[in-house]
Each structure stands twice: as structure tokens, then as C-alpha cells.
Write an enzyme that holds these catalytic residues in place. Sequence first.
Site, short mmCIF file in Angstrom:
data_model
loop_
_atom_site.label_atom_id
_atom_site.label_comp_id
_atom_site.label_asym_id
_atom_site.label_seq_id
_atom_site.Cartn_x
_atom_site.Cartn_y
_atom_site.Cartn_z
CB SER A 46 26.19 45.44 59.96
OG SER A 46 25.88 45.30 61.33
CD GLU A 47 27.10 41.39 61.04
OE1 GLU A 47 28.19 41.21 60.45
OE2 GLU A 47 26.91 42.31 61.85
CB THR A 48 19.25 40.07 60.12
OG1 THR A 48 19.09 41.45 59.79
CG2 THR A 48 17.94 39.52 60.65
CG HIS A 77 27.07 43.31 66.30
ND1 HIS A 77 27.34 43.17 64.95
CD2 HIS A 77 25.80 43.79 66.38
CE1 HIS A 77 26.27 43.55 64.26
NE2 HIS A 77 25.34 43.94 65.10
#
Length: 280
Positions: A46-48, A77
Site C-alpha cells: 500500500s505504501e513504500t 502507517h
Amino acid sequence: MPTFDFKQLDVFSRVALKGNPLAVVLGADSLSDQQMADFAQWTNLSETTFLLQPRDPRADYRVRIFTTVQELPFAGHPTLGSCQAWLQAGGVPRGSEIIQECEIGLVRIRREGDELAFIAPPLIRSGPLDVELLERVRLALNLEPEAILRSQWVDNGAGWLALMLTDRQAVLALQPDYSKLLGLAVGVIAPCDPARDEVDAQFEVRAFIAGDGAPEDPATGSLNAGLAQWLLGEGLAPDAYVVSQGTTMGRVGRIRVARQGDEVWIGGAVTLCIEGCLRL
């Protein structure tokens, strides 16, 4: 070929693989925008995030946050996971709090025992949804009109809008038609019934991001930060509460919310799962 320190962490969980994963690349100042975007797409998380030297002298570090399709000015997060990665890599804050620089500005983070918490950034959009948008979301979630108790924009940079449903089971039963939600970030929340739900939380949340590599997010700091400002502002939640998220995905995300004076803090545990070296 340049190498970079790399960590993958699980956020909002004390148990590995039960929270929300985050990939973090440290010392990423030499990477181009395209390299960051390509790597974030490749991780399919979902995110990096990518940690860089700060531009603002008040900040301890700077972070850039990428989904599989775009860069975000802020996300929750990734804030906690990036901070934990920075601390584990030897980062030492200048003051009692850690100051993160991201595209929305400076974000304060503090250590609460063995957990981390960030201060909820101000909403850039609030207020009710227009009738047409609410109807679009209702149909996409296959809800009857009376199932939606309230709706609100809770956008702090990630684009969230939110619905409140009657109970936890209504949230868990949702089966979204993602084709009807394209371009939207939709959060859904309902109160838990302690006598019936047998869960160590006061609210259940789900987060849907149609078109992203991970169309449902298992534990979402930015959404819960926006939800907290809405709920607390309208007297719909106590000053301190716990959110359960990720249940339908087999996760056990737990997000802690606390209002202290005029500030709202969003916290949770962060667990290191992978560390090593990245070659790009």
C-alpha cells in the site's frame, strides 16, 4: 550499482504479518522520482517510503511516501513505520519528540513506551459529502440508505471520505464494487458492542482505495487520524479509544487514539520483519 539500506516493517501490530506492511529505503537522496515510483510499484505494498536528509532545519529526517500509483503528501502507517526504521538505523532526535518532514510539512512523533504516536495533522477538507457522491459510495458498498448513520470528508492529505454504519458486523460484511469507487479513498467505521463483539476495541474500521495495488488497507493511520477529529469533534467517541482494523483480511491491526488538550495522537506498535540491502 548503488546500494541502500532497506527495512520492511509491520505497523499497528505487535505480531509480525498481522498489521500493515511498509517498505522503507534509507539514505535515498540519490534516487530519482522515477526510481522511487518504480520501486514502490514493484513492492506492490500500500505504501513504500524513502528517507532523505531534511530540507527544514527543524526536522530530524524527511520522508517521501509512494503508493503503487502516486506520491502522497502524508500517510499515517508510513509515518510510524518510517520513524521506527530511522530510529533502528541509529537516528537520534534533536529533542524529546521526533520531527518528520513530509509534503504536508512537519509532523511530530513521540515514543509512548514501546509504541510510537504521531499528532493528527489538520484536515484540509471536512464537512458533509454532496448527495451525488454519497449515493455513488452507497451503491458501490451495496448499502441501504438507512444503513448509513453519518458521512463526512476527513481528508488530511490522503483524500479520505468516511461513512459511519450501525454496528461492527455491518462493516465486516461489506463487499465493495471497486469499479464504482475508482478515484476515491473510502473509510467505513462503526462502534463495537462489548457485550456481543468480543473484541478489544471500541470501533471497527475498513479502508478502501480502489485502483491501488492493495485495494483494502489493513490498518490506516491517516484515515483514523481524520476519523478521530470528526468523532471527537462531534462527541461521538471518548477521549481515548482503540480501533480494530484488518479483521476481514486476517490481520489484527490496533490503532490507539488519544485526545490531549487540543491535540489528537494516533499510535500503535511497529514490528520489524525484514532488513537488508537494496540494489537499484
